[in-house]
Design a protein around this motif. Structure first.
Motif, PDB file in Angstrom:
ATOM      1  N   LYS A  15       4.318  -8.159  -9.865  1.00 23.79           N
ATOM      2  CA  LYS A  15       4.302  -7.818 -11.283  1.00 23.79           C
ATOM      3  C   LYS A  15       5.238  -8.727 -12.066  1.00 23.79           C
ATOM      4  O   LYS A  15       5.011  -9.019 -13.249  1.00 23.79           O
ATOM      5  N   SER A  16       6.293  -9.194 -11.411  1.00 24.40           N
ATOM      6  CA  SER A  16       7.256 -10.095 -12.054  1.00 24.40           C
ATOM      7  C   SER A  16       6.849 -11.561 -11.946  1.00 24.40           C
ATOM      8  O   SER A  16       7.606 -12.447 -12.329  1.00 24.40           O
ATOM      9  N   GLY A  17       5.670 -11.818 -11.358  1.00 20.51           N
ATOM     10  CA  GLY A  17       5.162 -13.176 -11.281  1.00 20.51           C
ATOM     11  C   GLY A  17       5.451 -13.904  -9.991  1.00 20.51           C
ATOM     12  O   GLY A  17       5.145 -15.088  -9.857  1.00 20.51           O
ATOM     13  N   VAL A  18       6.040 -13.208  -9.013  1.00 21.38           N
ATOM     14  CA  VAL A  18       6.337 -13.824  -7.722  1.00 21.38           C
ATOM     15  C   VAL A  18       5.153 -13.564  -6.781  1.00 21.38           C
ATOM     16  O   VAL A  18       4.811 -12.410  -6.530  1.00 21.38           O
ATOM     17  N   PRO A  19       4.525 -14.598  -6.239  1.00 22.10           N
ATOM     18  CA  PRO A  19       3.302 -14.418  -5.442  1.00 22.10           C
ATOM     19  C   PRO A  19       3.572 -13.939  -4.022  1.00 22.10           C
ATOM     20  O   PRO A  19       3.501 -14.699  -3.051  1.00 22.10           O
ATOM     21  N   ILE A  20       3.887 -12.656  -3.875  1.00 22.48           N
ATOM     22  CA  ILE A  20       4.119 -12.055  -2.564  1.00 22.48           C
ATOM     23  C   ILE A  20       2.825 -11.395  -2.096  1.00 22.48           C
ATOM     24  O   ILE A  20       2.219 -10.611  -2.820  1.00 22.48           O
ATOM     25  N   SER A  21       2.397 -11.672  -0.881  1.00 23.04           N
ATOM     26  CA  SER A  21       1.145 -11.145  -0.363  1.00 23.04           C
ATOM     27  C   SER A  21       1.217  -9.636  -0.131  1.00 23.04           C
ATOM     28  O   SER A  21       2.240  -9.108   0.323  1.00 23.04           O
ATOM     29  N   SER A  22       0.127  -8.950  -0.433  1.00 24.35           N
ATOM     30  CA  SER A  22       0.037  -7.522  -0.151  1.00 24.35           C
ATOM     31  C   SER A  22      -0.049  -7.250   1.345  1.00 24.35           C
ATOM     32  O   SER A  22       0.086  -6.104   1.790  1.00 24.35           O
ATOM     33  N   ASN A  23      -0.264  -8.302   2.148  1.00 21.73           N
ATOM     34  CA  ASN A  23      -0.325  -8.139   3.607  1.00 21.73           C
ATOM     35  C   ASN A  23       1.011  -7.687   4.188  1.00 21.73           C
ATOM     36  O   ASN A  23       1.053  -7.153   5.296  1.00 21.73           O
ATOM     37  N   VAL A  24       2.107  -7.915   3.466  1.00 25.46           N
ATOM     38  CA  VAL A  24       3.420  -7.474   3.941  1.00 25.46           C
ATOM     39  C   VAL A  24       3.420  -5.964   4.124  1.00 25.46           C
ATOM     40  O   VAL A  24       3.837  -5.430   5.165  1.00 25.46           O
ATOM     41  N   LEU A  25       2.955  -5.241   3.114  1.00 24.86           N
ATOM     42  CA  LEU A  25       2.887  -3.783   3.213  1.00 24.86           C
ATOM     43  C   LEU A  25       1.914  -3.362   4.310  1.00 24.86           C
ATOM     44  O   LEU A  25       2.213  -2.448   5.090  1.00 24.86           O
ATOM     45  N   GLN A  26       0.768  -4.015   4.397  1.00 28.75           N
ATOM     46  CA  GLN A  26      -0.219  -3.648   5.403  1.00 28.75           C
ATOM     47  C   GLN A  26       0.342  -3.799   6.814  1.00 28.75           C
ATOM     48  O   GLN A  26       0.102  -2.958   7.687  1.00 28.75           O
ATOM     49  N   LYS A  27       1.108  -4.856   7.050  1.00 31.12           N
ATOM     50  CA  LYS A  27       1.705  -5.067   8.369  1.00 31.12           C
ATOM     51  C   LYS A  27       2.735  -3.985   8.679  1.00 31.12           C
ATOM     52  O   LYS A  27       2.824  -3.506   9.817  1.00 31.12           O
ATOM     53  N   ASP A  28       3.520  -3.588   7.666  1.00 32.78           N
ATOM     54  CA  ASP A  28       4.494  -2.512   7.868  1.00 32.78           C
ATOM     55  C   ASP A  28       3.779  -1.209   8.229  1.00 32.78           C
ATOM     56  O   ASP A  28       4.198  -0.479   9.137  1.00 32.78           O
ATOM     57  N   LEU A  29       2.694  -0.896   7.523  1.00 33.93           N
ATOM     58  CA  LEU A  29       1.967   0.345   7.776  1.00 33.93           C
ATOM     59  C   LEU A  29       1.250   0.309   9.121  1.00 33.93           C
ATOM     60  O   LEU A  29       1.172   1.336   9.815  1.00 33.93           O
TER      61      LEU A  29
END
Length: 216
Positions: free
Chosen positions: A46-60
């Motif tokens: 949301k702040s403009g930093v391109p962090i992949s949503s895969n980070v959360l998926q890997k944690d879950l």
């Protein structure tokens, strides 16, 4: 992914440290973890930093693996389940949790857990504002003053250890830090830094990799 455990004894109780950033307490069928920071990746996007949503998926995915491995009756989170404001990552987690309605989920609130109680109620999370006393342990997010006779299990500091190899080779690994009064859990989320500033002579460090858990 493999689940590897290291057995330690604290206050007469057996605890299993895992290489998946969580502890299992067999006596109470309880899985204990800290600092999931759900919503952190969406907050950065949301702040403009391109962090992949895969980070959360890997944690879950990792959390689902250890839930299947231990089949706990209770999951206890010692703070910072969430990271920031309500966002898409929180909605993903809310949907994901529907498959575990049979598990009792307890959150001892951390400094980042600032969501409204309506959200926690919709997730069927039992909320404790400061700490939980169970058996010989006090579960809390961060403890600054240790009370004699108490043993604390906490998170917050994202502990890590610096291991030096030959020459200039070195590697940082997440770890559990254990003293005579405290067990500090590693951050469960992979999207966190590592604090390696605590002198090793003040605690026992149990570092881990994908294949092992070992005392440094």
């Amino acid at each position: 992914m493999a689940v590897v455990t290291k057995r330690i004894e604290c206050k007469g109780e057996t605890l299993l440290l895992t290489n998946q950033r969580a502890v299992f307490w067999p006596q109470n069928d309880m899985l204990i973890l800290s600092d999931l920071h759900i919503g952190k990746t969406a907050h950065f996007r949301k702040s403009g930093v391109p962090i992949s949503s895969n980070v959360l998926q890997k944690d879950l995915e990792r959390l689902k693996t250890i839930i299947a491995y231990f089949r706990p009756k209770t999951i206890l989170i010692t703070g910072d389940l969430f990271h920031a404001e309500f966002n898409t990552d929180v909605m993903v987690f809310k949907t994901w949790m529907q498959q575990f309605k049979h598990i009792n989920l307890i959150l001892v609130k951390g400094n980042h857990d600032k969501h409204s109680f309506e959200l926690y109620e919709s997730l069927n999370i039992e909320i404790l504002p400061h700490s939980l006393k169970k058996g010989p342990f006090v579960f809390t997010h961060n403890i600054k003053t240790l009370v004699d006779g108490e043993f604390y299990i906490s998170g917050h500091t994202h502990p890590g250890v610096l291991i030096k190899g030959k020459g200039k080779q070195r590697i940082k690994l997440p770890c559990y830090q254990v003293t005579h009064q405290q067990l500090i859990l590693p951050a469960f989320s992979l999207f966190t830094g590592l604090n390696t500033n605590i002198p090793s002579n003040l605690c026992a460090n149990y570092a881990f990799t994908d294949l092992s858990v070992f005392k440094v």
